[in-house]
Design a protein around this motif. Sequence first.
Motif, PDB file in Angstrom:
ATOM      1  N   THR A  56     -21.863  16.431  37.214  1.00 49.19           N
ATOM      2  CA  THR A  56     -23.104  15.782  36.777  1.00 49.19           C
ATOM      3  C   THR A  56     -22.868  14.845  35.596  1.00 49.19           C
ATOM      4  O   THR A  56     -23.484  13.774  35.522  1.00 49.19           O
ATOM      5  CB  THR A  56     -24.167  16.831  36.418  1.00 49.19           C
ATOM      6  N   GLU A  57     -21.974  15.224  34.704  1.00 49.88           N
ATOM      7  CA  GLU A  57     -21.671  14.334  33.576  1.00 49.88           C
ATOM      8  C   GLU A  57     -21.028  13.043  34.072  1.00 49.88           C
ATOM      9  O   GLU A  57     -21.377  11.951  33.609  1.00 49.88           O
ATOM     10  CB  GLU A  57     -20.757  15.041  32.582  1.00 49.88           C
ATOM     11  N   GLN A  58     -20.097  13.158  35.016  1.00 49.60           N
ATOM     12  CA  GLN A  58     -19.462  11.953  35.552  1.00 49.60           C
ATOM     13  C   GLN A  58     -20.455  11.140  36.375  1.00 49.60           C
ATOM     14  O   GLN A  58     -20.448   9.900  36.337  1.00 49.60           O
ATOM     15  CB  GLN A  58     -18.248  12.322  36.404  1.00 49.60           C
ATOM     16  N   ALA A  59     -21.325  11.829  37.116  1.00 51.57           N
ATOM     17  CA  ALA A  59     -22.310  11.123  37.933  1.00 51.57           C
ATOM     18  C   ALA A  59     -23.246  10.278  37.086  1.00 51.57           C
ATOM     19  O   ALA A  59     -23.758   9.251  37.541  1.00 51.57           O
ATOM     20  CB  ALA A  59     -23.115  12.121  38.765  1.00 51.57           C
ATOM     21  N   GLY A  60     -23.451  10.704  35.861  1.00 50.00           N
ATOM     22  CA  GLY A  60     -24.308   9.928  34.963  1.00 50.00           C
ATOM     23  C   GLY A  60     -23.615   8.741  34.341  1.00 50.00           C
ATOM     24  O   GLY A  60     -24.265   7.928  33.665  1.00 50.00           O
ATOM     25  N   LYS A  61     -22.318   8.636  34.567  1.00 50.36           N
ATOM     26  CA  LYS A  61     -21.557   7.523  33.985  1.00 50.36           C
ATOM     27  C   LYS A  61     -21.069   6.519  35.030  1.00 50.36           C
ATOM     28  O   LYS A  61     -21.370   5.322  34.935  1.00 50.36           O
ATOM     29  CB  LYS A  61     -20.362   8.077  33.205  1.00 50.36           C
ATOM     30  N   LEU A  62     -20.316   6.990  36.010  1.00 55.15           N
ATOM     31  CA  LEU A  62     -19.711   6.065  36.976  1.00 55.15           C
ATOM     32  C   LEU A  62     -19.294   6.831  38.222  1.00 55.15           C
ATOM     33  O   LEU A  62     -18.640   7.863  38.121  1.00 55.15           O
ATOM     34  CB  LEU A  62     -18.484   5.395  36.344  1.00 55.15           C
ATOM     35  N   TRP A  63     -19.699   6.326  39.383  1.00 58.97           N
ATOM     36  CA  TRP A  63     -19.341   6.978  40.646  1.00 58.97           C
ATOM     37  C   TRP A  63     -18.119   6.339  41.294  1.00 58.97           C
ATOM     38  O   TRP A  63     -17.206   7.020  41.717  1.00 58.97           O
ATOM     39  CB  TRP A  63     -20.506   6.886  41.638  1.00 58.97           C
ATOM     40  N   HIS A  64     -18.130   5.026  41.395  1.00 60.70           N
ATOM     41  CA  HIS A  64     -17.118   4.350  42.227  1.00 60.70           C
ATOM     42  C   HIS A  64     -16.875   2.932  41.724  1.00 60.70           C
ATOM     43  O   HIS A  64     -17.812   2.218  41.374  1.00 60.70           O
ATOM     44  CB  HIS A  64     -17.607   4.297  43.683  1.00 60.70           C
ATOM     45  N   VAL A  65     -15.607   2.565  41.696  1.00 63.44           N
ATOM     46  CA  VAL A  65     -15.252   1.173  41.389  1.00 63.44           C
ATOM     47  C   VAL A  65     -14.225   0.631  42.368  1.00 63.44           C
ATOM     48  O   VAL A  65     -14.020  -0.577  42.440  1.00 63.44           O
ATOM     49  CB  VAL A  65     -14.705   1.017  39.955  1.00 63.44           C
ATOM     50  N   SER A  66     -13.538   1.509  43.118  1.00 61.57           N
ATOM     51  CA  SER A  66     -12.447   1.225  44.056  1.00 61.57           C
ATOM     52  C   SER A  66     -11.125   1.174  43.308  1.00 61.57           C
ATOM     53  O   SER A  66     -11.070   1.060  42.077  1.00 61.57           O
ATOM     54  CB  SER A  66     -12.661  -0.077  44.841  1.00 61.57           C
ATOM     55  N   ASN A  67     -10.064   1.220  44.075  1.00 63.43           N
ATOM     56  CA  ASN A  67      -8.725   1.213  43.500  1.00 63.43           C
ATOM     57  C   ASN A  67      -8.203  -0.189  43.191  1.00 63.43           C
ATOM     58  O   ASN A  67      -7.005  -0.374  42.962  1.00 63.43           O
ATOM     59  CB  ASN A  67      -7.762   1.961  44.431  1.00 63.43           C
ATOM     60  N   LEU A  68      -9.109  -1.147  43.160  1.00 62.26           N
ATOM     61  CA  LEU A  68      -8.748  -2.472  42.647  1.00 62.26           C
ATOM     62  C   LEU A  68      -8.605  -2.446  41.127  1.00 62.26           C
ATOM     63  O   LEU A  68      -8.085  -3.385  40.532  1.00 62.26           O
ATOM     64  CB  LEU A  68      -9.817  -3.500  43.038  1.00 62.26           C
ATOM     65  N   TYR A  69      -9.079  -1.347  40.531  1.00 56.82           N
ATOM     66  CA  TYR A  69      -9.086  -1.247  39.068  1.00 56.82           C
ATOM     67  C   TYR A  69      -8.492   0.090  38.631  1.00 56.82           C
ATOM     68  O   TYR A  69      -8.390   1.032  39.419  1.00 56.82           O
ATOM     69  CB  TYR A  69     -10.524  -1.375  38.541  1.00 56.82           C
ATOM     70  N   GLN A  70      -8.114   0.173  37.402  1.00 55.93           N
ATOM     71  CA  GLN A  70      -7.633   1.433  36.859  1.00 55.93           C
ATOM     72  C   GLN A  70      -8.794   2.426  36.738  1.00 55.93           C
ATOM     73  O   GLN A  70      -9.916   2.039  36.401  1.00 55.93           O
ATOM     74  CB  GLN A  70      -6.997   1.211  35.492  1.00 55.93           C
ATOM     75  N   ILE A  71      -8.513   3.688  37.025  1.00 53.65           N
ATOM     76  CA  ILE A  71      -9.528   4.738  36.973  1.00 53.65           C
ATOM     77  C   ILE A  71      -9.016   5.821  36.039  1.00 53.65           C
ATOM     78  O   ILE A  71      -8.116   6.583  36.385  1.00 53.65           O
ATOM     79  CB  ILE A  71      -9.801   5.313  38.381  1.00 53.65           C
ATOM     80  N   THR A 268       1.383  -1.093  50.479  1.00 52.94           N
ATOM     81  CA  THR A 268       1.864  -0.272  51.597  1.00 52.94           C
ATOM     82  C   THR A 268       0.884   0.820  51.999  1.00 52.94           C
ATOM     83  O   THR A 268       1.003   1.400  53.080  1.00 52.94           O
ATOM     84  CB  THR A 268       3.223   0.381  51.255  1.00 52.94           C
ATOM     85  N   HIS A 269      -0.068   1.143  51.136  1.00 49.30           N
ATOM     86  CA  HIS A 269      -1.063   2.155  51.475  1.00 49.30           C
ATOM     87  C   HIS A 269      -2.277   1.953  50.578  1.00 49.30           C
ATOM     88  O   HIS A 269      -2.173   1.340  49.506  1.00 49.30           O
ATOM     89  CB  HIS A 269      -0.498   3.564  51.278  1.00 49.30           C
ATOM     90  N   GLY A 270      -3.405   2.457  51.016  1.00 54.85           N
ATOM     91  CA  GLY A 270      -4.608   2.303  50.210  1.00 54.85           C
ATOM     92  C   GLY A 270      -5.715   3.229  50.660  1.00 54.85           C
ATOM     93  O   GLY A 270      -5.633   3.867  51.714  1.00 54.85           O
ATOM     94  N   SER A 271      -6.765   3.315  49.852  1.00 54.05           N
ATOM     95  CA  SER A 271      -7.946   4.116  50.169  1.00 54.05           C
ATOM     96  C   SER A 271      -9.114   3.593  49.347  1.00 54.05           C
ATOM     97  O   SER A 271      -8.999   3.435  48.130  1.00 54.05           O
ATOM     98  CB  SER A 271      -7.699   5.589  49.841  1.00 54.05           C
ATOM     99  N   THR A 272     -10.225   3.342  50.005  1.00 54.86           N
ATOM    100  CA  THR A 272     -11.396   2.854  49.269  1.00 54.86           C
ATOM    101  C   THR A 272     -11.941   3.915  48.324  1.00 54.86           C
ATOM    102  O   THR A 272     -12.205   3.661  47.158  1.00 54.86           O
ATOM    103  CB  THR A 272     -12.498   2.426  50.249  1.00 54.86           C
ATOM    104  N   TYR A 273     -12.099   5.136  48.841  1.00 53.11           N
ATOM    105  CA  TYR A 273     -12.726   6.199  48.048  1.00 53.11           C
ATOM    106  C   TYR A 273     -11.718   7.094  47.330  1.00 53.11           C
ATOM    107  O   TYR A 273     -12.074   7.802  46.383  1.00 53.11           O
ATOM    108  CB  TYR A 273     -13.581   7.096  48.948  1.00 53.11           C
TER     109      TYR A 273
END
Length: 396
Positions: A56-71, A268-273
Amino acid sequence: MIPSVLPTYNRAPLSFTHGEGSWLVEADGRRFLDMGAGIAVNALGHAHPALTRALTEQAGKLWHVSNLYQIPEQEALADRLVEATFADTVFFTNSGTEACELAVKMARKYWSEKGHPEKTDIVTFSGSFHGRSSAAIAAAGSEKMVKGFGPVLPGFTHVDWGDHEGIRDAVTETTGAILLEPIQGEGGIRTMPDHCLQGFRQLCDEKGLLLILDEVQCGMGRTGKLFAHEWAGITPDIMMVAKGIGGGFPLGAVLATEEAASGMTAGTHGSTYGGNPLGCAVGLEVMKHVADADFLSEVRRKAGALRQRLESIVATHYDVFEEVRGHGLMLGLKCVVPNTDVVQACYEHELIAVPAGDNVVRLLPPLTLTDEDIAEAVHRLDRTATAVSLKSKAPA
């Protein structure tokens, strides 16, 4: 008329509305003791306060940005996994099936980059289960898994479970890796002995092969160590993880050494989520618990207590159960009667158990189950076995 949900499951007529710890509440108010944990997924039980808070704490901040960016959450979880295991690097997926796909790709890309593109074959074992994607069903190879889904992906050699000579004979010039589960889950809670795992590691070293371990079901503290292969004192080159790592949130991972992962470069590999902030925030909280030495010690203690009581159940109900199998809190009861009859009778006694191959009923409880939960589970299993025995003896 086909239902709105594709009918690929034989679902039990149970609808759970909420849960807490080792317990699930059905829509009609009945309380079920959950000894399945969503097939070894809910490692910390239902509605664990720390996991709820992390999500819930993370849900209030950010859910998804994709692996185009650092997480940051992804990097923190990867760092924690690398710190706690053999691995040098981690790729996050959403499931064990996706982890299998990457493990196969990683092994084949490794050999291609090393100048041996012919080394595509992977040796696997009968009774295995690695997911339901094309690569995963080809790796398992059973008729049940592949029938109707041809052409089956080539490049897998299947050896009978426990056939040591067979696996050595199966290694050829085109073999690149060996893939196995330290404990087969769907295959019937069949534990690969430590000396066998050590032998496979030695064989891989001798032949220059990669050792891939599937710890999707047996990992994340379920055997009383963070990962099951640790009992044998070996390390793999590549390992598949899922289920318990997310504590109920969809999350998986492939862990690998730097050498094994050397072919997996950008693109060579990837994943949206895969590795999204929500999943990794929960995974970080799971790791705080299951990687703790005191927590794992308690898993071993509780596993010993449960197994001792299950051995007594088998001795008492020898007309229903044949033996106890497994390690830690990944246990199976080999049945004399059809295992589906036992699972159904468990439901009738408000107990959740999970069927498996080889006529086995799996017990995969939350790692947080209490001593009181153990006592109640054995009590309900005793009543279940009595009911099954009486029914089997009743005149037709």
